[in-house]
Design an enzyme around this catalytic site. Structure first.
Site: not given
Length: 327
Positions: A80, A82, A187-188, A232, A255, A258
């Protein structure tokens, strides 16, 4: 979008839009990684960071099998972005850079600033806040060329993102590269932004949210939905099928609670700088934990703790002042 021939059929629990977003992201990631394969080189990990990894292994003093396993070409690592690889949210830093280049007005910048301050204080991803940020970004880039935004993204990385990379997480990624494994960001954030960050860090490539473009120009729409939560997991599953990976041998790092669907796919899940829900879940399921945010560990990895506190306090003050003016 045409069916992907390399992805075997299976029973899916995710929504159709999550599946579409995941498959689109996996296909985009493979294309960009292949195009840039000759230029990708793994940057040298700082020796002190690698020492930190050994010191933070759970059950310190207990001999454990070497991980990652060198030469295991059926394994890969998924990170991930962020708050895992980078402090803060990539899309907010990108928005700040676009404002500097007069892509939008001060009022829109204030909205980005408020969202970033909230993100840093909460330390978790809130789908509503993230969706609002993505909607803002899509409206801003509509009508612009993909090539234009890619070039600007390179500059924004140097200006706002490079100094926010967690050295400890970077060393984890390097350990996988040194073992001969591929390493992907998941990542989004827009796939173009994620691809730039992955390349700058010497990683294999990136899975990210795919914005629709026609003839190289953004339409202001997404392919599927943002690459968040179940999407994801779908992207990782699709990429693993395309790359002939064994997910039980793979590792994933995040982290946020979600990302539990993504973390649960692999045999080696790691909670990095975890939020409260993920920390609890990780402990219950005996997942490994890493936390680079505390003052003690911040000193170890070379991140000035006082500077971090000051940045949060400054962001909070700005957000409060903005809120008061709106009343």
């Amino acid at each position: 979008m045409a069916a992907l021939g390399w992805l075997p059929p299976r029973r899916r629990s995710a929504t159709a839009r999550s599946v579409l977003a995941g498959e689109a992201s996996a296909e985009a990631a493979r294309k960009t990684a292949q195009a840039g394969a000759d230029q990708l080189t793994g940057a040298e990990a700082d020796e002190s960071d690698l020492d930190l990894l050994e010191a933070e292994e759970p059950g310190e003093g207990i001999e454990e099998p070497a991980f990652p396993v060198a030469g295991d070409d059926l394994a890969a690592a998924f990170f991930d972005l962020d708050n895992t690889v980078m402090q803060g949210a990539a899309i907010f830093h990108f928005g700040r850079g676009l404002y500097k280049r007069e892509f939008f007005r001060r009022r829109e910048l204030a909205r980005f600033a408020w969202q970033q301050a909230w993100f840093r204080l909460a330390g978790v991803e809130d789908p509503e806040h993230m969706q609002d940020a993505r909607d803002s970004a899509l409206s801003i880039v509509k009508g612009h060329k993909v090539s234009e935004l890619m070039a600007i993204g390179e500059e924004i990385y140097d200006e706002y993102m490079a100094e926010r990379i967690w050295p400890g997480t970077r060393a984890l990624a390097q350990a996988h590269l040194d073992a001969g494994q591929k390493v992907w960001l998941v990542t989004a954030a827009p796939v173009e932004t994620a691809t730039i960050i992955a390349r700058r860090l010497g990683l294999t490539g990136a899975l990210g949210t795919v914005a629709e473009s026609v003839d190289g120009v953004y339409t202001g729409r997404l392919v599927g939905e943002p690459l968040h939560g179940p999407a994801k997991a779908e992207a990782v599953r699709a990429l693993a099928a395309a790359e002939s990976l064994d997910l039980e041998r793979c590792a994933a790092y995040s982290d946020s609670h979600n990302d539990i669907p993504m973390l649960s796919l692999v045999g080696h899940p790691y909670a990095i700088n975890p939020d409260t829900k993920l920390r609890k879940h990780a402990r219950t399921n005996d997942w490994r934990l890493r936390d680079y945010r505390t003052g003690r560990k911040a000193v170890k990895v070379g991140v000035p703790a006082a500077a971090g506190v000051g940045a949060i306090a400054g962001g909070a003050a700005a957000a409060i002042a903005l809120h008061r003016r709106r009343k």
